[in-house]
Design an enzyme around this catalytic site. Structure first.
Site, mmCIF file in Angstrom:
data_model
loop_
_atom_site.group_PDB
_atom_site.id
_atom_site.type_symbol
_atom_site.label_atom_id
_atom_site.label_comp_id
_atom_site.label_asym_id
_atom_site.label_seq_id
_atom_site.Cartn_x
_atom_site.Cartn_y
_atom_site.Cartn_z
ATOM 1 C CE LYS A 162 -45.409 63.393 -57.117
ATOM 2 N NZ LYS A 162 -45.545 62.053 -57.691
ATOM 3 C CE LYS A 215 -47.422 63.120 -53.659
ATOM 4 N NZ LYS A 215 -46.933 62.213 -54.633
HETATM 5 C C1 PBG Z 1 -45.179 58.425 -57.569
HETATM 6 C C2 PBG Z 1 -45.686 58.988 -56.301
HETATM 7 C C3 PBG Z 1 -44.977 59.468 -55.184
HETATM 8 C C4 PBG Z 1 -45.917 59.792 -54.223
HETATM 9 C C5 PBG Z 1 -47.166 59.536 -54.772
HETATM 10 N N1 PBG Z 1 -47.002 59.049 -56.050
HETATM 11 C C6 PBG Z 1 -43.526 59.562 -54.950
HETATM 12 C C7 PBG Z 1 -42.704 60.518 -55.673
HETATM 13 O O1 PBG Z 1 -43.162 61.282 -56.512
HETATM 14 O O2 PBG Z 1 -41.501 60.465 -55.441
HETATM 15 C C8 PBG Z 1 -45.619 60.306 -52.852
HETATM 16 C C9 PBG Z 1 -46.627 59.977 -51.811
HETATM 17 C C10 PBG Z 1 -46.171 60.116 -50.417
HETATM 18 O O3 PBG Z 1 -45.066 60.594 -50.090
HETATM 19 O O4 PBG Z 1 -46.959 59.728 -49.538
HETATM 20 N N2 PBG Z 1 -44.559 59.318 -58.420
#
Ligand code: PBG
Length: 326
Positions: A196, A249
């Site tokens: 991520k 992601k």
């Molecule tokens: C929680 C999380 C996030 C997303 C999914 N789980 C936000 C982040 O990490 O700031 C992002 C999902 C999206 O942008 O659609 N940590």
């Protein structure tokens, strides 16, 4: 053999021919639909930067999930907004918080027709908006693991079908696996947000989940988007720690990684087409600059062609409708 004997256009002449040689096909089975659950009743509040997406109270979440079920979309992933935020994100592991209530309501209504996945993270629940315990401006890794596993366990007890930790703390998959096993949830799968990146494309989500960090950013725990080998190491570690599904992601900026992961790992692979990817397409389409449906399907098919088995996408319902031909 080259031109003129080889003419690649021969098989592109008609839609029937194109259909016969099409290599990648999207199916509703590929989609996981993200939903934002809020306190209250009859709440269906539009998310400004994500046209067609809403913050939903439990009753409305049940209704929207019903559309997913009707369309054949197999899964939803739940994010929760608590009544009240605090330093330790205690609502994340409260049995009476919106996500826990939504899990129970969805399982009651749809049983095994709907796979209810939960996002396991603290950023929606902490007043500072970070994904873990903060001490002197730092996000503590090991102290956060305790809270994350409490959250995962609380979702499991409410009846979740799968948990998906998205915090990017080190060791959390193994830690959560152990806690789940000890509590008798050894059959509950973990979908790990493995690779991520700290991405600008999460912008609209932070409006939707009201989870923007109040100081600093997430670069000390989420990955540098320049790194691919590091992403593969993250996936390897999550596999070793017992993840059942690996996730990458954002999806659209990481198609190379999806392909590399598909070639290197045997586990099912998920990719998250995040809020910013969705918003970009919506904005352009609303301006008349792009054909909405074609751009949507092209973006999704690219993610699948890269090697993803599952796609978390805010387009799930719209794409499913299109695939059904209606
Ligand atoms: C929680 C999380 C996030 C997303 C999914 N789980 C936000 C982040 O990490 O700031 C992002 C999902 C999206 O942008 O659609 N940590």
């Amino acid at each position: 053999m080259g031109f003129p004997e080889r003419r690649m256009r021969r098989l592109r002449r008609t839609e029937t021919l194109r259909r016969m040689v099409r290599e990648t096909r999207l199916s509703v089975d590929n989609f996981i639909y993200p939903m934002f659950v809020v306190p209250g009743q009859k709440v269906k509040k539009p998310i400004g930067a994500m046209p067609g997406q809403f913050q939903l109270s439990v009753d409305e979440a049940v209704r929207t999930a019903g559309e997913a079920v009707k369309l054949g979309v197999p899964a939803v992933i739940l994010f929760g907004l608590p009544e009240k935020k605090d330093a330790l994100g205690t609502q994340a592991y409260s049995d009476s918080a919106p996500v826990q209530k939504a899990i129970r309501a969805l399982k009651k209504e749809y049983g095994n027709d709907l796979c209810v996945i939960t996002d396991v993270c603290l950023c929606e629940y902490t007043d500072h908006g970070h994904c873990g315990v903060v001490d002197k401006g730092d996000v503590l890794n090991d102290a956060t693991l305790e809270l994350l596993s409490k959250e995962a366990l609380s979702h499991a007890k409410a009846g979740a079908d799968m948990v998906a930790p998205s915090d990017m703390m080190d060791g959390r998959i193994g830690f959560i696996r152990e806690e789940l096993d000890e509590a008798g949830f050894e059959d509950l799968p973990i979908m790990a947000y493995s690779a991520k990146h700290a991405s600008a494309f999460y912008g609209p989500f932070r409006e939707a989940a009201e989870s923007a960090p109040q100081f600093g950013d997430r670069r000390s725990y989420q990955m540098d988007s320049a790194n691919a080998r590091e992403a593969l190491t993250e996936m390897l570690l999550d596999e070793e720690e017992g993840a059942d599904i690996l996730m990458i992601k954002p999806a659209g900026t990481n198609l190379d990684l999806i392909r590399q992961a598909r070639d290197e790992f045997q586990l099912p692979l998920a990719a998250y087409q995040v809020s910013g990817e969705f918003s970009m397409l919506k904005a352009a389409a609303l301006n008349g600059w792009l054909d909405h449906d074609r751009a949507m399907m092209e973006s999704l098919v690219a993610i699948k062609r890269a090697g993803a088995d599952m796609i978390l996408t805010y387009f799930s319902l719209e794409a499913a409708r299109l695939l059904k031909g209606g």
